[in-house]
Scaffold this active site. Structure first.
Site, PDB file in Angstrom:
ATOM      1  N   GLU A 169       0.786  -1.237   0.000  1.00 31.90           N
ATOM      2  CA  GLU A 169       0.000   0.000   0.000  1.00 31.90           C
ATOM      3  C   GLU A 169       0.816   1.285   0.000  1.00 31.90           C
ATOM      4  OE1 GLU A 169       0.381  -1.188   4.479  1.00 31.90           O
ATOM      5  OE2 GLU A 169       0.175  -2.207   2.551  1.00 31.90           O
ATOM      6  N   HIS A 210      -8.558  -3.366  -0.504  1.00 33.85           N
ATOM      7  CA  HIS A 210      -7.732  -3.518   0.704  1.00 33.85           C
ATOM      8  C   HIS A 210      -6.605  -2.484   0.718  1.00 33.85           C
ATOM      9  CE1 HIS A 210      -5.683  -6.115   3.838  1.00 33.85           C
ATOM     10  NE2 HIS A 210      -4.646  -5.420   3.374  1.00 33.85           N
ATOM     11  N   GLU A 211      -5.863  -2.402  -0.387  1.00 32.79           N
ATOM     12  CA  GLU A 211      -4.711  -1.495  -0.429  1.00 32.79           C
ATOM     13  C   GLU A 211      -5.149  -0.032  -0.341  1.00 32.79           C
ATOM     14  OE1 GLU A 211      -1.953  -2.908   0.058  1.00 32.79           O
ATOM     15  OE2 GLU A 211      -2.807  -4.885  -0.351  1.00 32.79           O
TER      16      GLU A 211
END
Length: 899
Positions: A299, A332-333
């Protein structure tokens, strides 16, 4: 020279010190989990010049620091770097002071550099200047090289991967999450390549074959989020409603494969802006597909890096499961851009704050963008993975002490991600979604551009809700494990008792405050209470307003929709009622999943017979829900493996029962893609057909092989769409042997000819399912050949039961090579768990233990202990199944029942 090992040099001025005196001076900095607090970094001005042909790099960094207490030492992180000793300088402009260290000592074991000055560095602001060089390694961490092909020519790109503690392999820094600073990055790269970093480009100067690319200064952030990518790319672009430029970068010729991820990214950014009540904090977001990448994605602030399989989606050759993975990983990231990047954990102990939240929020986003995916039902797969690992004595608390950088990799596991996410879901369910969202928004605002601990989040939730969140949650985050709540129905009373659940069947001493939810007969009225003591008895009429009838039609389900992170063990009466409710389709999909999963776990722990588990499974004959059936397949596969070791004489009939169990849904779904077919049916079809193949259903196998040959002849045939290819590949490998290798060779040809990573991993994941140990060995050797990227070898470790012993011998023979290739990264742990965990004898556990006695390494110890514990759990289960008196009778009845 520049080497893989850390370089040690000393530059002495004035009186010579003895080696012992010098060692004593630096002893105070060795073996410490954290760096000294006397110097605080504020701003890094970093210049990097990668050489993509020699695979080296040079750099300079000027670090503006604040000296908060007078000291003769500056200690920071550095690993695998060579310092230009003449360049090292500390400047203090106020005093017009320039100091050069008398000694520069690099402590290899602790990955630190100690700069010792002959006079004290004064309190106040200053600048530390360091010149350095290093290698673009091939280990997918730090500043590394990845390879790609362009116009049939192999080329290198330069990529960074700094989480958890590898920024120090690229430039000297305070490599800790709490040491946040701003970054001004400049890259000197070949003119024909693209250079990307966290922030937008503000200036590009060309000088012949080289260009200098300067990036805008970053907001305050941790070193593990700094990122640089240099290579040749295509990209697709879009903008959010507030003008944020979003791009997906991929290899030349693959830009169309980035469109799906781009769409998900734009929608996710919009959603998170609303949910966290805080806008995305950078002017751009780049997402880059990297051919060689150890994890799924990373990320990095404003420059998110991915495996190709987690970012690219091909309409023609990607399966529905690939599409879902891309959506979940992107969501998610991007959640991390708030939870992790804007608000960062104070130390790795609180890693779960990053990963648990990003996992949970990614499902929130996916549910909003793709409501027909029933993603919260699928979330139960995450919970199950967390429960499975946390049922081990060798698990760890969510908040885990981290005393050395080498320990961090191993906690990027099912506890931090999946148990973390499951506890968030449990807490949201308890507090209510609106209150929970307001609390999160308040927490993000309060700790933006700063660091937080678990207690800070509990305080924000407690403030908003008025509930004792800290007290409730400490029992879940500060101790490992979880409870099994045993429930008995007697004399119109429900008796609840909690004990720690362990998959070994042993008893633990953990105690929790358990949020109990229950329904009786319908979902119209759910009751809830907190189970605090070890046991509690409640009058049914007080709880539900009426008594429960004696017939089996009135069921009681505890842990409604599996919102709580615990298991439930029902007495025989309540279990029979639930089995009837499942057959009558009275329970929700999440509850049907939960009853099955708890029963499976209790059987594995020898707290319930295999016979009763099989009888329960027979109630799912007409199940059509994707997540429930997918889990039924997983349970069946595990039971078949244990049966093969415990009761091989019953294995044929157990497989026959499983085939009957899945035929109903297989016939409904068929092989062909239908117009308007749902996303979930597309995923289910592949899993069901693969399961029938593995269980030896002849019709499915022969049909799979027929369709495979049609696909080999014509890659565009409609007979084998991406969703069913894995089933066909596994069927082919079931019939491969040393004397008939044609199917194996055909699959290798598909692997070699495809340039789609998802197709390649589909092939790799099928090869080792062959029952011939010689082919398994050949497959494993292929996995570590130059034809398979290092990141992808783990896909080939799913070996057949017949290949277990071969895989173990192979692991021993290749251990030194594997350690050299994968070092201390998390991928090495996958080799251990995949090869060791499937065994089921105490003797094998001893053999494995003896092999690793002389090969212990901090980065693998937790995984090794967990894998050995799984072997013991399997051995206990085998022994228990062998002692089960009525098993043969139950199996025969189920196998020959007309399904």
């Amino acid at each position: 020279h520049i080497g893989g090992a850390l370089t040690l040099f000393s530059q002495l001025h004035g009186a010579r010190e003895t080696k012992r005196e010098r060692e004593m001076k630096y002893e105070q900095f060795k073996h410490q989990p954290r760096l000294p607090k006397s110097v605080i970094p504020k701003r890094y001005d970093l210049n990097l010049k990668p050489d993509l042909i020699a695979c080296t790099f040079k750099g300079t960094v000027e670090i503006d620091v604040k000296i908060v207490e007078e000291t003769k030492f500056i200690v920071l992180n550095a690993a695998e770097l060579v310092f230009d000793r003449d360049s090292i300088l500390f400047k203090n402009r106020i005093y017009s002071l320039e100091l050069r260290p008398g000694v520069v000592e690099m402590v290899e074991e602790d990955e630190i550099a100690v700069f010792a000055f002959n006079e004290a560095v004064p309190i106040g602001d200053g600048t530390l200047v360091i010149g350095f060089s290093g290698i673009l390694n091939d280990r997918m961490k730090g500043f590394y090289r990845s390879t790609y092909e362009h116009n049939s020519e192999k080329k290198n790109m330069a990529v960074t991967q700094f989480e958890p503690a590898d920024a120090r392999r690229c430039f000297p820094c305070w490599d800790e999450p709490a040491a946040k600073a701003t970054f001004k990055i400049t890259l000197e790269v070949p003119s024909g390549l693209m250079a990307l970093s966290n922030m937008p480009v503000i200036e590009e100067k060309r000088d012949g074959d080289v260009k200098t690319v300067s990036f805008q200064g970053s907001p305050i952030m941790s070193t593990y989020l700094v990122a640089v990518v240099v290579g040749l790319f295509d990209y697709v672009e879009d903008r959010t409603s507030d003008g944020i430029i979003v791009r997906v970068y991929c290899q030349v010729g693959k830009r169309n494969q980035g469109k799906f991820a781009l769409d998900v990214a734009v929608k996710s950014l919009e959603l998170y802006k609303e949910y966290f009540a805080t806008p995305y904090s950078l002017p751009k977001l780049d997402m880059v597909a990297i051919p060689d990448f150890a994890a799924g994605a990373m990320e990095n602030y404003g420059l998110v890096t991915y495996r190709e399989t987690a970012l690219l989606y091909d309409d023609q050759h990607s399966a529905a499961a690939n599409k879902q993975r891309v959506a979940i990983v992107v969501a998610h990231e991007l959640a991390h851009q708030w939870f992790g990047n804007l608000v960062t954990m104070e130390w790795w102990t609180h890693l779960w704050l990053n990963e648990g939240f990003a996992t949970w929020v990614s499902y929130l986003a996916a549910d909003s963008i793709f409501p027909d995916w029933k993603i919260w039902t699928q979330f139960l797969d995450q919970s199950t993975d967390g429960l499975r690992m946390d049922g081990l004595a060798e698990s760890h608390p969510i908040e885990v002490d981290v005393n050395h950088a080498r320990e961090i990799d191993e906690i990027f596991d099912a506890i931090s991600y999946r148990k973390g996410a499951s506890l968030i879901r449990m807490l949201q369910s308890y507090l209510g979604p609106d209150c929970f969202q307001r609390s999160l928004a308040s927490y993000v605002k309060r700790y933006a551009c700063s660091n937080a601990k678990t207690e800070d989040l509990w305080a924000a939730l407690e403030e908003e809700s008025g509930e004792p969140v800290n007290t409730l949650m400490n029992s879940w985050t500060k101790q490992k494990g979880y409870p099994v709540v045993s429930v008995k129905f007697k004399d119109q009373k429900l008796e609840f008792e909690q004990t720690q659940f362990l998959s070994s069947g042993a008893s633990g001493d953990g105690k929790w405050i358990v949020p109990i939810t229950l329904c009786c007969g319908s979902y119209n009225a759910c009751k809830n209470f907190l189970l605090r003591p070890e046991s509690e008895s409640l009058d049914v009429s007080d709880l539900l307003g009426s008594s429960i009838k004696e017939d089996h039609r009135e069921w009681i389900k505890i842990n409604v929709d599996q919102a709580g992170f615990y298991r439930v063990k029902y007495d025989d009466n309540l279990a029979a009622r639930l089995r009837y409710a499942i057959q009558a389709n009275s329970l929700s999909a999440t509850d049907r999943f939960g009853v099955l999963d708890d029963s499976f776990a209790l059987s594995m722990a020898c707290k319930q017979s295999l016979s009763s588990l099989l009888s329960l499974m027979s109630a799912y004959r007409e199940e059509l829900e994707y997540t429930v059936l997918s889990h039924l397949i997983s349970v069946s596969t595990n039971v078949a493996k244990i049966a093969a070791d415990a009761t091989p004489e019953l294995l044929g009939e157990i497989k026959m029962f499983f085939i009957n169990l899945f035929q109903y849904s297989a016939e409904k779904l068929g092989w062909e893609s239908k117009a308007g077919e749902s996303h979930l049916d597309a995923m289910l079809k592949g899993e069901i057909l693969t399961a029938l193949t593995v269980f030896g259903h002849d019709l499915t196998k022969s049909e799979a092989i027929r369709r495979f040959h049609a696909f080999v002849d014509d890659k565009n045939t409609l007979l084998l769409p991406p969703d069913t290819r894995k089933a066909a590949y596994v069927a082919v490998m079931q019939s491969v042997s040393s004397s008939d290798r044609s199917g194996y060779e055909s699959l290798l040809k598909i692997y070699r000819e495809s340039d789609l990573s998802q197709e390649k991993t589909r092939v790799l994941g099928s090869l080792a399912s062959c029952p011939d140990p010689d082919i398994v060995l050949e497959t494993l050797n292929f996995m570590i050949s130059s034809e398979v990227r290092s990141q992808d070898a783990v896909f080939g470790l799913a070996v057949s039961s017949e290949g277990r012993e071969t895989a173990w011998r192979w692991l021993k023979d290749n251990w030194d090579h594997l350690m050299k290739t994968y070092g201390s990264g998390y991928l090495i742990t996958r080799f251990i768990s995949a090869v060791v965990s499937p065994f089921s004898s105490y003797e094998k556990a001893v053999e494995v233990e003896e092999f690793f006695v002389s090969r212990s390494n901090p980065s693998i110890m937790r995984t090794l202990k967990q894998s050995l514990e799984r072997v013991h759990i399997n051995a206990n289960w085998v022994k228990n199944v062998q002692e089960e008196k009525s098993l043969a009778e139950v199996v025969k009845e189920l196998a020959y029942r007309n399904c």
